[in-house]
Scaffold this motif. Sequence first.
Motif, PDB file in Angstrom:
ATOM      1  N   UNK A   1      14.970   1.213   5.144  1.00 63.55           N
ATOM      2  CA  UNK A   1      14.897   1.940   6.413  1.00 63.55           C
ATOM      3  C   UNK A   1      14.710   3.423   6.088  1.00 63.55           C
ATOM      4  N   UNK A   2      13.686   4.070   6.651  1.00 70.31           N
ATOM      5  CA  UNK A   2      13.399   5.465   6.266  1.00 70.31           C
ATOM      6  C   UNK A   2      14.372   6.460   6.884  1.00 70.31           C
ATOM      7  N   UNK A   3      14.304   7.694   6.376  1.00 67.80           N
ATOM      8  CA  UNK A   3      15.027   8.837   6.932  1.00 67.80           C
ATOM      9  C   UNK A   3      16.536   8.655   6.893  1.00 67.80           C
ATOM     10  N   UNK A   4      17.015   8.062   5.801  1.00 62.81           N
ATOM     11  CA  UNK A   4      18.451   7.927   5.592  1.00 62.81           C
ATOM     12  C   UNK A   4      18.796   8.533   4.243  1.00 62.81           C
ATOM     13  N   UNK A   5      20.096   8.709   4.002  1.00 58.65           N
ATOM     14  CA  UNK A   5      20.520   9.283   2.738  1.00 58.65           C
ATOM     15  C   UNK A   5      20.043   8.463   1.549  1.00 58.65           C
ATOM     16  N   UNK A   6      19.949   9.089   0.404  1.00 54.65           N
ATOM     17  CA  UNK A   6      19.413   8.428  -0.772  1.00 54.65           C
ATOM     18  C   UNK A   6      20.191   7.200  -1.207  1.00 54.65           C
ATOM     19  N   UNK A   7      21.480   7.140  -0.869  1.00 54.97           N
ATOM     20  CA  UNK A   7      22.304   6.008  -1.291  1.00 54.97           C
ATOM     21  C   UNK A   7      22.557   5.009  -0.167  1.00 54.97           C
ATOM     22  N   UNK A   8      21.924   5.201   0.974  1.00 56.97           N
ATOM     23  CA  UNK A   8      22.045   4.210   2.044  1.00 56.97           C
ATOM     24  C   UNK A   8      20.941   3.165   1.850  1.00 56.97           C
ATOM     25  N   UNK A   9      21.343   1.892   1.763  1.00 57.55           N
ATOM     26  CA  UNK A   9      20.375   0.843   1.422  1.00 57.55           C
ATOM     27  C   UNK A   9      20.240  -0.139   2.584  1.00 57.55           C
ATOM     28  N   UNK A  10      19.967   0.385   3.767  1.00 62.75           N
ATOM     29  CA  UNK A  10      19.646  -0.475   4.906  1.00 62.75           C
ATOM     30  C   UNK A  10      18.224  -0.984   4.739  1.00 62.75           C
ATOM     31  N   UNK A  11      18.028  -2.279   4.990  1.00 63.15           N
ATOM     32  CA  UNK A  11      16.749  -2.913   4.711  1.00 63.15           C
ATOM     33  C   UNK A  11      16.075  -3.424   5.969  1.00 63.15           C
ATOM     34  N   UNK A  12      14.760  -3.222   6.033  1.00 64.89           N
ATOM     35  CA  UNK A  12      13.917  -3.880   7.030  1.00 64.89           C
ATOM     36  C   UNK A  12      13.382  -5.167   6.404  1.00 64.89           C
ATOM     37  N   UNK A  13      13.665  -6.299   7.037  1.00 62.23           N
ATOM     38  CA  UNK A  13      13.185  -7.584   6.537  1.00 62.23           C
ATOM     39  C   UNK A  13      11.905  -7.974   7.257  1.00 62.23           C
ATOM     40  N   UNK A  14      10.964  -8.521   6.520  1.00 62.85           N
ATOM     41  CA  UNK A  14       9.690  -8.950   7.091  1.00 62.85           C
ATOM     42  C   UNK A  14       9.855 -10.365   7.641  1.00 62.85           C
ATOM     43  N   UNK A  15      10.109 -10.461   8.945  1.00 60.50           N
ATOM     44  CA  UNK A  15      10.362 -11.762   9.566  1.00 60.50           C
ATOM     45  C   UNK A  15       9.083 -12.570   9.755  1.00 60.50           C
ATOM     46  N   UNK A  16       7.942 -11.950   9.585  1.00 64.46           N
ATOM     47  CA  UNK A  16       6.674 -12.660   9.780  1.00 64.46           C
ATOM     48  C   UNK A  16       5.945 -12.881   8.458  1.00 64.46           C
ATOM     49  N   UNK A  17       6.670 -12.813   7.369  1.00 66.83           N
ATOM     50  CA  UNK A  17       6.051 -13.006   6.059  1.00 66.83           C
ATOM     51  C   UNK A  17       5.356 -14.359   5.970  1.00 66.83           C
ATOM     52  N   UNK A  18       4.269 -14.387   5.227  1.00 65.23           N
ATOM     53  CA  UNK A  18       3.581 -15.651   4.932  1.00 65.23           C
ATOM     54  C   UNK A  18       3.623 -15.939   3.431  1.00 65.23           C
TER      55      UNK A  18
END
Length: 391
Positions: free
Chosen positions: A303-320
Motif C-alpha cells: 500500500x503506497x504512501x505509508x511509513x517504510x516499515x508499514x507492510x500493508x498489502x494490496x492483494x490481486x483478487x483477480x489474478x490469473x
Amino acid sequence: MHPPRPRLAPSARRAAAARAAGVRRTRRAAAATLAVGALLLSACGSDYPLGEEQRRAAEANTSDLSGTITGVGSSAQSAAMATWISQFSSLNPDVRVQYSPAGSGAGRTAFLAGGVAFAGSDAFLDDDELADAEAACGPGGAINIPAYISPIALAFNLPGISEIDLDAETVARIFRGEITNWSDPAIARLNEGVDLPDLGLTAIHRADDSGTTENFTEYLHAAAPGAWMDEADGSWPSDLGGENAQGNAGVMSTVTRTVGAITYADDSVVGAASGKARLAVGDQFVAVSPEAAARAVESSTRVPDRGGHDIALHLDRTTTAEGAYPLVLVSYQIYCTGYRDAQTVELVKAFGGFVVSPEGQELAADSVGSSPMPAGLAGDAAAAIESITTR
C-alpha cells in the motif's frame, strides 16, 4: 441517490468532529477494558500456565526475558497463536504472552484505545485508524506486520460431495441470497457430472466485525463487481440479512450441523468432514491450499504512501496466475512504532520477531496448515519489528 449533506460552518464542523472523536475514544476504552479484563482472567493461576514442560524449561533455560504482553484480535490467527505462544514460552519461560481471539475489529479497537500491546487483525489499519493510533502509540503511530497467511475456504455440508466448482459471481449470488437451492442452474453449469441435490442452500456469514469478512467481501467486489456491489467491509451488509455466527469456529460449527449450509472461514478451522469449493481463476479451477494461497500473495503490492516499515498489502483478487488461489487472507500483527517502557519494547520485539522467523512460520505451517511467508516479505517483516523502539 441521497440528498446532499448540509455544509456546516468551520466551528460547527470542529465541534462535531470533537464530539465524534470523544465517542470513539469512549467506545474504544470500554472495549479495551472488557478485552483486557478477559485476558487477565485467563492469565490467573500457575506461574507456568503451559504446564510441567514450561516449568522444566524455566529451570534449564538461560533466557533473561521476563514480563507479560497482551494482545487481542483475529480468530483466524488463534490456532497459530497458540502454537507460537507455546513454543515462545518454552524458550522464554518467564514471559507470559496473552492473546484473546475476540475478532479483528475488537483487536483494532482495543489497540487503538491503548488497552493492549498489540492487535491481531485480518485487515490492516486504514488511514483513519493509522491517524488515531498516534493517541496510543505517540507521533510514530503504528505499523502493520504480516504474520499469518492462509486461504479462506468456502466450506459446505453436502453429504457425499466433498468438492464443487464455483466462480466469484455464483459465490456472490449465493451470499446475497439470490441462489437458494443447490440444484440451481448457476451451480449446475459449473459442476457437470456432479449429482447436486434438490436441497435448500443456507449461506452463513460472520456476526462479528471480522477481517475474514473484509477479505471475503473484497474478493467478491473485485472479482464479481456486477454481482457484489458493496465495498469491502468487516461488517456484513446490513440489508442482506441471513444466518450468522460468531467467529470462524462459530460459522464452522453451524455448517457442520446444518445440511445444505455453506460459509467462508479460515481454512485452518475447516474439518475433514466439510466439503470445500474450488474457485475459478482464469480458465481453471483452483483448490484451496497453503501453496495456492502463497502464490496469490507473491503477486501482492505494498500500500503506497505509508511509513517504510508499514507492510500493508494490496492483494490481486483477480489474478490469473496458474495455481493461485485469490481468496486469501493475510493476517497482521499490529504494533506501535514505539512504547513508553523498554521492557515492553524488548518483549514485543522478541515475540514478534519469533512469529515472522523461519522457525515461527514453519511451526504455524506444520500445526495449522498456514502458508509460510515468502522470504522477501518475511525479511521485511523482521526488519520492521526490529525497528520498534522506546519513545
